[in-house]
Scaffold this active site. Sequence first.
Site, PDB file in Angstrom:
ATOM      1  N   SER A   1      -4.456 -74.007  39.455  1.00 49.73           N
ATOM      2  CA  SER A   1      -3.815 -74.171  38.160  1.00 49.73           C
ATOM      3  C   SER A   1      -2.965 -72.948  37.804  1.00 49.73           C
ATOM      4  CB  SER A   1      -4.885 -74.463  37.110  1.00 49.73           C
ATOM      5  OG  SER A   1      -4.302 -75.106  36.035  1.00 49.73           O
TER       6      SER A   1
ATOM      7  N   HIS B   1      -8.366 -82.570  37.215  1.00 46.48           N
ATOM      8  CA  HIS B   1      -7.935 -81.190  37.401  1.00 46.48           C
ATOM      9  C   HIS B   1      -9.121 -80.320  37.837  1.00 46.48           C
ATOM     10  CE1 HIS B   1      -5.094 -78.012  36.476  1.00 46.48           C
ATOM     11  NE2 HIS B   1      -6.013 -77.369  35.772  1.00 46.48           N
TER      12      HIS B   1
END
Length: 431
Positions: free
Chosen positions: A267, A409
């Site tokens: 990320s 995610h």
Amino acid sequence: MLDYSNANRLFIFTIMGPFVIMTFFHCDPCRAQVAGQPWEANPELVQRLMNSQDEFNYDESRVPQYSLPDALRFNDGTPVTSAAQWNRERRSELMEVFRRQVYGRRPEATGRVEFELLKKIEDMFDGQATGLSMKATVTIERRQFEFPFVVIIPNLRQSRSPAILLINNRYFTPLEKAATEEDDFWPVKLLISRGYATASFHTSDVDPDRADGYAQGIRSFFANGEAPADDAWRSLSAWGWAASRVLDFLEEVDAIDASRVAVVGHSRGGKSALWAACEDTRFALSYSNNSGCGGAALFRRNFGETIGRITRVFPHWFSPELSTYAGREVELAFDQHQLIGLIAPRGVYITSADEDLWADPKGEYASLVAAAPVFELLGQKSIVQSAMPPLNVPRHRGQTGYHIRSGGHGLEAADWTHFLDFADRLLITQD
Ligand code: GTR
């Protein structure tokens, strides 16, 4: 298997009515992708996101038409026709674009960096590894800045080990914890068992991951407390800089082959890992997991997170200039495929997650593919297929690899396994 493309769903609905719709919305396996077919976003998820976050685009049909700026053209439009031209001139021209407009310029002074061993554990994992708890101290004149990191080295290898360096954007993992607790985010035992040394540090120990954290971080330390210049480095670059300092240390470790080090991040850490490998060509491979906007994803697709949002919520990550392109991404002189091109001819591994539409999986993949001409110019193969691979089916070609994993995610065990399969080809097979 069924194809849940829009047309087919409409057809099924027309012939079978609400019963099918009920099943479709409540039973996840029902949206199973067609085996062997390119990944497509779950239409139900798209709809839900469109309803709940109408400021952002999740609709593929609303992705604007765009053409990408050519990495292999100088800023004045002249074509780059040879590897020598790329290496000597075009690469540095493009680096300047990304420094000025995206990640900021690192300070010219390097400071003196020293490493201190705080603790050593020689028999980690039943004697399979040696762990080092380290402190890096940066000195400028009489001022000092410190940050901790951890290195773990396999004991049983005949030759020097390649290494995986994780920029950990979540937490610092002390050596004792790495030795006793398993963690999918930094799976030390797995990495050791696959023949890699590994190292990690926590982003916020270097530059606090907060809009108001500047005064406590390395950027302020270098600037001697002065406010950052407009074009000065921002946090993503500062974290990448720290990865380079850890690499400096790995170069000093006999058991490690520092010419075979991958820099990895998830990320915001994945954005940082890409830029780290651009700024420091000693990294042999960059693995950027679910990095999305400002990472692997193309800004021009305007899908999921946007420049406007990311620069508003995380102003410390990027040069202020990037925020001026909010809503006019099409006017950017660059896009993120060129960032990937800057890592060529070294390795790049990009991943997405099925439910992580915020990070724009298609934009992450398209960016990797659009970097192919640079790899080719430099005599390397890379992924060129424009259609995405199916869900959970990694694709490798030459210096680049990609997968999109089920779920949301995150940096998970499956991501690491797929990544290591790719890394093995670049970093292990040369033993
Ligand atoms: C989000 C941000 C993303 C991504 C993510 C993360 O809030 O919008 O760009 O970086 O954080 O780092 O987990």
